[in-house]
Design a protein around this motif. Structure first.
Motif, PDB file in Angstrom:
ATOM      1  N   VAL A   1     -24.480 -36.383  -5.828  1.00 45.10           N
ATOM      2  CA  VAL A   1     -24.641 -36.960  -4.488  1.00 45.10           C
ATOM      3  C   VAL A   1     -25.178 -35.905  -3.529  1.00 45.10           C
ATOM      4  O   VAL A   1     -25.077 -34.700  -3.775  1.00 45.10           O
ATOM      5  CB  VAL A   1     -23.299 -37.506  -3.927  1.00 45.10           C
ATOM      6  N   HIS A   2     -25.709 -36.388  -2.417  1.00 40.82           N
ATOM      7  CA  HIS A   2     -26.012 -35.525  -1.282  1.00 40.82           C
ATOM      8  C   HIS A   2     -24.873 -35.680  -0.281  1.00 40.82           C
ATOM      9  O   HIS A   2     -24.528 -36.800   0.101  1.00 40.82           O
ATOM     10  CB  HIS A   2     -27.335 -35.927  -0.615  1.00 40.82           C
ATOM     11  N   MET A   3     -24.284 -34.568   0.130  1.00 40.65           N
ATOM     12  CA  MET A   3     -23.241 -34.610   1.143  1.00 40.65           C
ATOM     13  C   MET A   3     -23.863 -34.994   2.488  1.00 40.65           C
ATOM     14  O   MET A   3     -25.095 -35.032   2.628  1.00 40.65           O
ATOM     15  CB  MET A   3     -22.544 -33.244   1.225  1.00 40.65           C
ATOM     16  N   PRO A   4     -23.052 -35.309   3.503  1.00 36.65           N
ATOM     17  CA  PRO A   4     -23.614 -35.816   4.769  1.00 36.65           C
ATOM     18  C   PRO A   4     -24.687 -34.926   5.383  1.00 36.65           C
ATOM     19  O   PRO A   4     -25.632 -35.429   6.006  1.00 36.65           O
ATOM     20  CB  PRO A   4     -22.383 -35.905   5.681  1.00 36.65           C
ATOM     21  N   ARG A   5     -24.576 -33.588   5.198  1.00 37.32           N
ATOM     22  CA  ARG A   5     -25.593 -32.687   5.762  1.00 37.32           C
ATOM     23  C   ARG A   5     -26.698 -32.363   4.759  1.00 37.32           C
ATOM     24  O   ARG A   5     -27.545 -31.522   5.028  1.00 37.32           O
ATOM     25  CB  ARG A   5     -24.937 -31.390   6.244  1.00 37.32           C
ATOM     26  N   GLY A   6     -26.699 -33.030   3.600  1.00 33.81           N
ATOM     27  CA  GLY A   6     -27.817 -32.899   2.685  1.00 33.81           C
ATOM     28  C   GLY A   6     -27.600 -32.027   1.465  1.00 33.81           C
ATOM     29  O   GLY A   6     -28.456 -31.980   0.581  1.00 33.81           O
ATOM     30  N   LEU A   7     -26.477 -31.311   1.385  1.00 40.08           N
ATOM     31  CA  LEU A   7     -26.227 -30.442   0.239  1.00 40.08           C
ATOM     32  C   LEU A   7     -26.042 -31.281  -1.023  1.00 40.08           C
ATOM     33  O   LEU A   7     -25.239 -32.214  -1.045  1.00 40.08           O
ATOM     34  CB  LEU A   7     -24.975 -29.596   0.482  1.00 40.08           C
ATOM     35  N   LYS A   8     -26.779 -30.939  -2.095  1.00 41.67           N
ATOM     36  CA  LYS A   8     -26.667 -31.681  -3.352  1.00 41.67           C
ATOM     37  C   LYS A   8     -25.527 -31.104  -4.188  1.00 41.67           C
ATOM     38  O   LYS A   8     -25.496 -29.900  -4.469  1.00 41.67           O
ATOM     39  CB  LYS A   8     -27.975 -31.613  -4.157  1.00 41.67           C
ATOM     40  N   VAL A   9     -24.584 -31.959  -4.563  1.00 39.85           N
ATOM     41  CA  VAL A   9     -23.419 -31.536  -5.345  1.00 39.85           C
ATOM     42  C   VAL A   9     -23.099 -32.610  -6.380  1.00 39.85           C
ATOM     43  O   VAL A   9     -23.634 -33.711  -6.343  1.00 39.85           O
ATOM     44  CB  VAL A   9     -22.175 -31.323  -4.439  1.00 39.85           C
ATOM     45  N   TRP A  10     -22.202 -32.281  -7.285  1.00 37.74           N
ATOM     46  CA  TRP A  10     -21.586 -33.270  -8.177  1.00 37.74           C
ATOM     47  C   TRP A  10     -20.162 -33.467  -7.672  1.00 37.74           C
ATOM     48  O   TRP A  10     -19.381 -32.516  -7.608  1.00 37.74           O
ATOM     49  CB  TRP A  10     -21.604 -32.779  -9.623  1.00 37.74           C
ATOM     50  N   LEU A  11     -19.840 -34.701  -7.279  1.00 40.34           N
ATOM     51  CA  LEU A  11     -18.555 -34.984  -6.633  1.00 40.34           C
ATOM     52  C   LEU A  11     -17.624 -35.727  -7.590  1.00 40.34           C
ATOM     53  O   LEU A  11     -17.954 -36.809  -8.080  1.00 40.34           O
ATOM     54  CB  LEU A  11     -18.782 -35.821  -5.369  1.00 40.34           C
ATOM     55  N   VAL A  12     -16.452 -35.147  -7.841  1.00 40.60           N
ATOM     56  CA  VAL A  12     -15.442 -35.724  -8.740  1.00 40.60           C
ATOM     57  C   VAL A  12     -14.462 -36.547  -7.912  1.00 40.60           C
ATOM     58  O   VAL A  12     -13.908 -36.054  -6.927  1.00 40.60           O
ATOM     59  CB  VAL A  12     -14.680 -34.616  -9.501  1.00 40.60           C
ATOM     60  N   THR A  13     -14.228 -37.800  -8.334  1.00 41.35           N
ATOM     61  CA  THR A  13     -13.346 -38.685  -7.569  1.00 41.35           C
ATOM     62  C   THR A  13     -12.194 -39.265  -8.386  1.00 41.35           C
ATOM     63  O   THR A  13     -11.341 -39.953  -7.823  1.00 41.35           O
ATOM     64  CB  THR A  13     -14.149 -39.854  -6.956  1.00 41.35           C
ATOM     65  N   ARG A  14     -12.175 -39.044  -9.710  1.00 47.17           N
ATOM     66  CA  ARG A  14     -11.077 -39.571 -10.528  1.00 47.17           C
ATOM     67  C   ARG A  14     -10.062 -38.477 -10.840  1.00 47.17           C
ATOM     68  O   ARG A  14     -10.405 -37.301 -10.958  1.00 47.17           O
ATOM     69  CB  ARG A  14     -11.620 -40.168 -11.834  1.00 47.17           C
ATOM     70  N   TYR A  15      -8.825 -38.884 -11.003  1.00 46.33           N
ATOM     71  CA  TYR A  15      -7.706 -37.944 -11.151  1.00 46.33           C
ATOM     72  C   TYR A  15      -7.814 -37.074 -12.400  1.00 46.33           C
ATOM     73  O   TYR A  15      -7.728 -35.841 -12.306  1.00 46.33           O
ATOM     74  CB  TYR A  15      -6.392 -38.745 -11.179  1.00 46.33           C
ATOM     75  N   ASP A  16      -7.984 -37.680 -13.568  1.00 44.36           N
ATOM     76  CA  ASP A  16      -7.985 -36.900 -14.810  1.00 44.36           C
ATOM     77  C   ASP A  16      -9.114 -35.877 -14.823  1.00 44.36           C
ATOM     78  O   ASP A  16      -8.927 -34.718 -15.225  1.00 44.36           O
ATOM     79  CB  ASP A  16      -8.112 -37.825 -16.030  1.00 44.36           C
ATOM     80  N   GLU A  17     -10.296 -36.304 -14.381  1.00 42.75           N
ATOM     81  CA  GLU A  17     -11.443 -35.398 -14.381  1.00 42.75           C
ATOM     82  C   GLU A  17     -11.302 -34.331 -13.296  1.00 42.75           C
ATOM     83  O   GLU A  17     -11.799 -33.210 -13.459  1.00 42.75           O
ATOM     84  CB  GLU A  17     -12.737 -36.189 -14.199  1.00 42.75           C
ATOM     85  N   ALA A  18     -10.626 -34.673 -12.200  1.00 36.70           N
ATOM     86  CA  ALA A  18     -10.378 -33.668 -11.155  1.00 36.70           C
ATOM     87  C   ALA A  18      -9.542 -32.519 -11.712  1.00 36.70           C
ATOM     88  O   ALA A  18      -9.840 -31.337 -11.467  1.00 36.70           O
ATOM     89  CB  ALA A  18      -9.677 -34.315  -9.962  1.00 36.70           C
ATOM     90  N   LYS A  19      -8.506 -32.835 -12.483  1.00 36.33           N
ATOM     91  CA  LYS A  19      -7.652 -31.787 -13.047  1.00 36.33           C
ATOM     92  C   LYS A  19      -8.438 -30.905 -14.018  1.00 36.33           C
ATOM     93  O   LYS A  19      -8.225 -29.684 -14.071  1.00 36.33           O
ATOM     94  CB  LYS A  19      -6.433 -32.408 -13.730  1.00 36.33           C
ATOM     95  N   ILE A  20      -9.358 -31.508 -14.757  1.00 38.32           N
ATOM     96  CA  ILE A  20     -10.197 -30.721 -15.663  1.00 38.32           C
ATOM     97  C   ILE A  20     -11.115 -29.798 -14.846  1.00 38.32           C
ATOM     98  O   ILE A  20     -11.212 -28.596 -15.121  1.00 38.32           O
ATOM     99  CB  ILE A  20     -11.040 -31.645 -16.562  1.00 38.32           C
ATOM    100  N   ALA A  21     -11.762 -30.354 -13.843  1.00 41.66           N
ATOM    101  CA  ALA A  21     -12.701 -29.567 -13.034  1.00 41.66           C
ATOM    102  C   ALA A  21     -12.010 -28.418 -12.318  1.00 41.66           C
ATOM    103  O   ALA A  21     -12.606 -27.366 -12.087  1.00 41.66           O
ATOM    104  CB  ALA A  21     -13.397 -30.476 -12.018  1.00 41.66           C
ATOM    105  N   LEU A  22     -10.739 -28.606 -11.975  1.00 38.70           N
ATOM    106  CA  LEU A  22      -9.986 -27.569 -11.260  1.00 38.70           C
ATOM    107  C   LEU A  22      -9.515 -26.440 -12.174  1.00 38.70           C
ATOM    108  O   LEU A  22      -9.088 -25.390 -11.680  1.00 38.70           O
ATOM    109  CB  LEU A  22      -8.776 -28.197 -10.556  1.00 38.70           C
ATOM    110  N   THR A  23      -9.588 -26.650 -13.484  1.00 39.44           N
ATOM    111  CA  THR A  23      -9.012 -25.660 -14.405  1.00 39.44           C
ATOM    112  C   THR A  23      -9.950 -25.168 -15.500  1.00 39.44           C
ATOM    113  O   THR A  23      -9.676 -24.147 -16.120  1.00 39.44           O
ATOM    114  CB  THR A  23      -7.755 -26.237 -15.091  1.00 39.44           C
ATOM    115  N   ASP A  24     -11.051 -25.859 -15.772  1.00 42.12           N
ATOM    116  CA  ASP A  24     -11.900 -25.501 -16.911  1.00 42.12           C
ATOM    117  C   ASP A  24     -12.584 -24.150 -16.691  1.00 42.12           C
ATOM    118  O   ASP A  24     -13.123 -23.885 -15.609  1.00 42.12           O
ATOM    119  CB  ASP A  24     -12.957 -26.598 -17.128  1.00 42.12           C
TER     120      ASP A  24
END
Length: 401
Positions: free
Chosen positions: A31-54
């Motif tokens: 996604v593009h954040m409101p000011r235009g920065l391109k990122v990959w945004l995690v919104t689900r719980y299980d995948e959030a925990k993986i992204a926070l620790t991998d």
């Protein structure tokens, strides 16, 4: 998976609706954040925990900070990182993170933080004593801000008369100010904290928290000046922003759910446990701090390429219906254990015990003294701060009773 999504300009005013749409489509989207920065945004719980620790995901901002320029759509989104404020634990991976956290973690054990309870109760009582039935006040200005900023300034040995400066600098650094405003705030904050660190370093060691940190010696190791300034910055900003917005968001949730407010009025002993539900429902941090992929990362069947900014919405993860039943509903009797409002893994919030203690004291005393407080504005007129990091209101007008 959808094509590249532009988050709406008013995303910070109602991120939950956006998160619900994204989460329904998949665990992570480009996604593009409101000011235009391109990122990959995690919104689900299980995948959030993986992204926070991998381990394939890094927080080393000195190594990956250039991605903030690479993936920005225009100059307005591009920010120079103030190096004096950047070398703190949140922007590091092991082994550097391990070293810094080890030097500071002893001061933030749950047992040591509990020893602060009498002083936190005293500060809260002094603030509430200044308020009267019938008053209309901004609860953030009158109570939610001065309580934690006083506590953290005392821990750091910083004169409390500087607190309004800190609030202004913090707001500029965490919100979408102009690059000039951000740079000015960073320079002012770094300059003040450098002078403070030097003054503590030149003084005789004492048993206060920050003096112990400045003079800390762990098997011959101690923090250098730049590390101390960055550490003080992290502790000062995180040490008050988290609690200010936890208190404000929780009180707003209670005023919008009078049945839940009634439960806590009648059973104040539930307040400590209910802290977790307030953190889950409307935590003080929306999108967690900077991360990037060092290698391709699979999240729920979606591959995030290497060299991408990976953003984790803690607020979205905590409202994942796959984890929590009726996730948009406040239930102060719910067991909300497992939420990720304070993060997860090695970067779990160091100050979580302090934030929980301050919130417990604040809500207990507030509801005991003003059990019938009311919102003094229409809910739809409340404005959320212009920040994807911080989830907090500009003001919270209440009528005390």
């Amino acid at each position: 998976m959808t094509t590249l999504t532009q988050l709406p300009a008013d995303y910070v005013q109602n991120p939950h609706e956006v998160h619900d749409m994204l989460r329904a489509e998949g665990p992570v989207q480009e996604v593009h954040m409101p000011r235009g920065l391109k990122v990959w945004l995690v919104t689900r719980y299980d995948e959030a925990k993986i992204a926070l620790t991998d381990s394939r995901v890094s927080k080393n901002i000195l190594e990956g900070g250039h991605l903030m320029v690479t993936h920005a759509s225009d100059a307005a989104e591009r920010r120079e990182i103030e190096p004096t404020l950047a070398v703190h634990m949140l922007n590091m991976d092991p082994p550097h993170h391990t070293r810094l956290r080890k030097l500071v973690t002893k001061a933030f054990t749950a047992r040591r933080i509990e020893l602060l309870r009498p002083r936190v109760q005293e500060i809260a009582a002094e603030l509430i004593a200044k308020l009267n039935d019938g008053d209309e006040v901004d609860l953030l200005e009158a109570f939610a801000f001065p309580l934690p900023i006083t506590v953290i300034c005392e821990l750091l040995g910083i004169p409390i008369d500087n607190r309004d400066d800190f609030r202004e600098w913090s707001n500029q650094l965490l919100s979408f100010g102009t690059p000039e405003q951000v740079q000015s705030a960073a320079t002012s904050m770094a300059g003040f904290l450098y002078q403070h660190v030097m003054a503590i370093a030149e003084a005789e060691p004492n048993d206060t928290f920050f003096s112990a940190l400045v003079h800390a010696d762990d098997s011959g190791d101690r923090l250098n000046t730049e590390e101390l300034v960055s550490m003080a910055f992290l502790l000062l900003v995180a040490g008050h922003e988290t609690t200010v917005n936890l208190i404000g968001n929780a009180v707003l949730s209670l005023l919008n759910n009078p049945d839940q407010l009634q439960i806590l009025r009648e059973r104040p002993e539930l307040i400590p446990a209910s802290t977790e539900e307030f953190l889950r429902l409307e935590g003080p941090v929306n999108v967690a701090t900077f991360r990037f992929t060092k290698e391709p990362l699979d999240l729920g069947g979606v591959t995030v390429p290497a060299g991408e900014i990976l953003m984790v919405s803690l607020v979205a993860a905590n409202r994942d219906p796959a984890k929590y039943e009726n996730p948009d509903q406040l239930d102060v009797t719910r067991s909300a254990q497992g939420h990720v409002a304070f993060g997860h893994g090695i970067h779990f919030c160091l100050g979580a015990p302090l934030a929980r203690l301050e919130f417990d004291v604040a809500l207990t005393q507030l509801l005991a003294r003003f059990p019938n407080l009311q919102l003094a504005a229409e809910p739809e007129t409340l404005v959320w701060r212009d920040s994807t990091l911080i989830r907090g209101l500009h003001t919270l007008p209440v009528r005390l009773a």
